[in-house]
Scaffold this motif. Structure first.
Motif, PDB file in Angstrom:
ATOM      1  N   ALA A  97       1.029  -1.519  -0.025  1.00 33.14           N
ATOM      2  CA  ALA A  97       0.054  -0.015   0.025  1.00 33.14           C
ATOM      3  C   ALA A  97       0.948   1.262  -0.336  1.00 33.14           C
ATOM      4  CB  ALA A  97      -0.776  -0.159   1.297  1.00 33.14           C
ATOM      5  N   ALA A  98       1.993   1.375   1.036  1.00 31.32           N
ATOM      6  CA  ALA A  98       2.701   2.448   1.092  1.00 31.32           C
ATOM      7  C   ALA A  98       3.741   2.804  -0.528  1.00 31.32           C
ATOM      8  CB  ALA A  98       4.075   1.944   1.938  1.00 31.32           C
ATOM      9  N   GLU A  99       4.062   1.777  -0.969  1.00 34.38           N
ATOM     10  CA  GLU A  99       4.723   1.820  -2.438  1.00 34.38           C
ATOM     11  C   GLU A  99       3.778   2.946  -3.205  1.00 34.38           C
ATOM     12  OE1 GLU A  99       7.049  -1.411  -5.800  1.00 34.38           O
ATOM     13  OE2 GLU A  99       6.528  -1.991  -4.448  1.00 34.38           O
ATOM     14  N   GLU A 100       2.514   1.947  -3.497  1.00 26.99           N
ATOM     15  CA  GLU A 100       1.895   2.800  -4.282  1.00 26.99           C
ATOM     16  C   GLU A 100       0.817   4.351  -4.018  1.00 26.99           C
ATOM     17  OE1 GLU A 100       0.654   1.869  -7.390  1.00 26.99           O
ATOM     18  OE2 GLU A 100       1.062  -0.942  -6.430  1.00 26.99           O
ATOM     19  N   LEU A 101       1.105   4.463  -2.533  1.00 27.82           N
ATOM     20  CA  LEU A 101       0.799   5.856  -2.528  1.00 27.82           C
ATOM     21  C   LEU A 101       1.688   6.302  -3.200  1.00 27.82           C
ATOM     22  CD1 LEU A 101      -1.848   4.426   0.703  1.00 27.82           C
ATOM     23  CD2 LEU A 101      -1.979   5.609  -1.244  1.00 27.82           C
ATOM     24  N   ILE A 102       2.412   5.738  -1.973  1.00 28.32           N
ATOM     25  CA  ILE A 102       4.628   6.983  -2.014  1.00 28.32           C
ATOM     26  C   ILE A 102       4.583   8.017  -3.533  1.00 28.32           C
ATOM     27  CG2 ILE A 102       6.261   7.402  -1.781  1.00 28.32           C
ATOM     28  CD1 ILE A 102       5.832   5.595   0.780  1.00 28.32           C
ATOM     29  N   ALA A 103       4.160   6.338  -4.461  1.00 31.60           N
ATOM     30  CA  ALA A 103       4.859   6.788  -6.296  1.00 31.60           C
ATOM     31  C   ALA A 103       3.495   7.683  -6.909  1.00 31.60           C
ATOM     32  CB  ALA A 103       4.979   5.187  -6.743  1.00 31.60           C
ATOM     33  N   ALA A 104       2.611   7.805  -6.073  1.00 32.29           N
ATOM     34  CA  ALA A 104       1.042   8.229  -7.156  1.00 32.29           C
ATOM     35  C   ALA A 104       1.440   9.131  -6.170  1.00 32.29           C
ATOM     36  CB  ALA A 104       0.026   7.354  -6.393  1.00 32.29           C
ATOM     37  N   ARG A 105       1.700  10.034  -5.158  1.00 31.43           N
ATOM     38  CA  ARG A 105       2.109  11.426  -4.759  1.00 31.43           C
ATOM     39  C   ARG A 105       2.539  11.993  -3.702  1.00 31.43           C
ATOM     40  NH1 ARG A 105      -3.034   8.982   0.132  1.00 31.43           N
ATOM     41  NH2 ARG A 105      -4.872   8.882  -0.942  1.00 31.43           N
ATOM     42  N   GLY A 106       3.586  10.454  -3.759  1.00 35.32           N
ATOM     43  CA  GLY A 106       5.277  11.444  -2.647  1.00 35.32           C
ATOM     44  C   GLY A 106       4.883  11.060  -1.422  1.00 35.32           C
ATOM     45  N   PHE A 107       6.324  11.172  -1.095  1.00 34.39           N
ATOM     46  CA  PHE A 107       6.314  10.686   0.909  1.00 34.39           C
ATOM     47  C   PHE A 107       5.595  11.235   1.469  1.00 34.39           C
ATOM     48  CE2 PHE A 107       8.371  10.310   4.439  1.00 34.39           C
ATOM     49  CZ  PHE A 107       8.307   9.140   4.480  1.00 34.39           C
ATOM     50  N   ASP A 108       5.842  13.139   1.476  1.00 40.41           N
ATOM     51  CA  ASP A 108       5.437  13.939   2.197  1.00 40.41           C
ATOM     52  C   ASP A 108       4.278  13.897   2.305  1.00 40.41           C
ATOM     53  OD1 ASP A 108       7.262  14.050   2.963  1.00 40.41           O
ATOM     54  OD2 ASP A 108       8.547  16.273   1.833  1.00 40.41           O
ATOM     55  N   ALA A 109       3.479  13.569   1.379  1.00 44.24           N
ATOM     56  CA  ALA A 109       1.545  13.965   0.501  1.00 44.24           C
ATOM     57  C   ALA A 109       0.490  12.026   1.331  1.00 44.24           C
ATOM     58  CB  ALA A 109       1.327  14.385  -0.728  1.00 44.24           C
ATOM     59  N   THR A 110       1.440  11.510   1.642  1.00 44.00           N
ATOM     60  CA  THR A 110       1.242   9.921   2.259  1.00 44.00           C
ATOM     61  C   THR A 110       0.982  10.365   3.472  1.00 44.00           C
ATOM     62  OG1 THR A 110       2.296   9.386   0.506  1.00 44.00           O
ATOM     63  CG2 THR A 110       1.166   7.328   1.425  1.00 44.00           C
ATOM     64  N   SER A 111      -0.212  10.049   4.080  1.00 44.73           N
ATOM     65  CA  SER A 111      -0.297   9.831   5.576  1.00 44.73           C
ATOM     66  C   SER A 111      -0.160   8.346   5.764  1.00 44.73           C
ATOM     67  CB  SER A 111      -1.308  10.470   5.841  1.00 44.73           C
ATOM     68  OG  SER A 111      -2.214   9.832   5.773  1.00 44.73           O
ATOM     69  N   THR A 112       0.215   8.372   7.393  1.00 49.01           N
ATOM     70  CA  THR A 112       0.437   7.167   7.830  1.00 49.01           C
ATOM     71  C   THR A 112      -1.593   6.230   7.526  1.00 49.01           C
ATOM     72  OG1 THR A 112       0.472   7.825  10.164  1.00 49.01           O
ATOM     73  CG2 THR A 112       1.770   6.951   8.907  1.00 49.01           C
ATOM     74  N   ALA A 113      -2.302   7.383   8.033  1.00 47.76           N
ATOM     75  CA  ALA A 113      -3.455   6.512   7.973  1.00 47.76           C
ATOM     76  C   ALA A 113      -4.013   6.487   6.780  1.00 47.76           C
ATOM     77  CB  ALA A 113      -4.435   7.914   8.354  1.00 47.76           C
TER      78      ALA A 113
END
Length: 200
Positions: free
Chosen positions: A23-39
């Motif tokens: 999940a983290a891989e998909e979200l960070i790739a799409a949004r960037g690390f800073d814009a991806t929350s742990t929630a």
């Protein structure tokens, strides 16, 4: 504070950790690390937010774990299997195929984006580059029909690794066949240089 053992937290297990990383891989790739929350990661993985921190003590550790585990700095096991005696051009193409960065689209997106702002990602990328340079030197040494001086092998390896990295960075803009054709052309140039600067 003692670390809880796996099994004491409902839902904890290897599959859960993998789901979180996926999940983290998909979200960070799409949004960037800073814009991806742990929630957001927890929601996408289908786990409680607190379970994220059971596996990863900080948000930053999610990123570093992703890079360390899914873009290892020593990804090629059998170097000898890549070398083709007398055909260094083929050996270089084999090396790119064995690395197969094209099959890691989301990790590539993360690395290119986050290397500028996250030192640990940048260090991982540097370590991978150094490893690939050393592997390329060895593959060329094993494949070349001529005896190449160390400085020539070093220059050729530098050019080839730069070409692989550049091709991978540009993959989003072109088809796989275009990438392969471009790299084959670079392999011909690199091996021509290897032959011109070497001696029997």
């Amino acid at each position: 504070m003692p670390v809880p053992r796996q099994g004491r937290i409902p839902g904890a297990g290897g599959d859960t950790r993998t789901r979180i990383l996926d999940a983290a891989e998909e979200l960070i790739a799409a949004r960037g690390f800073d814009a991806t929350s742990t929630a957001a990661i927890a929601t996408s993985a289908g786990v409680p937010k607190g379970l994220i921190f059971y596996y990863f003590p900080t948000k930053e550790s999610i990123l570093t774990t992703l890079i360390a585990e899914r873009l290892p700095t020593d990804p090629i096991g059998d170097i000898d299997g890549l070398a083709v005696t007398g055909e260094p051009e083929v050996a270089l193409v084999n090396l790119d195929a064995a690395l197969d960065l094209t099959g890691r689209r989301t990790i590539r997106e993360i690395v290119w984006r986050e290397a500028d702002t996250h030192p640990l990602v940048r260090e991982q990328l540097r370590a991978l580059r150094t490893y690939l340079h050393d592997v390329t030197v060895e593959v060329l040494r094993l494949s070349s029909p001529l005896t190449a001086p160390a400085r020539v092998l070093d220059s050729c390896a530098t050019a080839w690794v730069a070409a692989m990295f550049s091709a991978t960075h540009l993959d989003r803009f072109r088809e796989r066949d275009e990438r392969d054709n471009d790299l084959r052309a670079v392999a011909r140039v690199v091996t021509a240089g290897l032959g011109a600067l070497s001696h029997p």
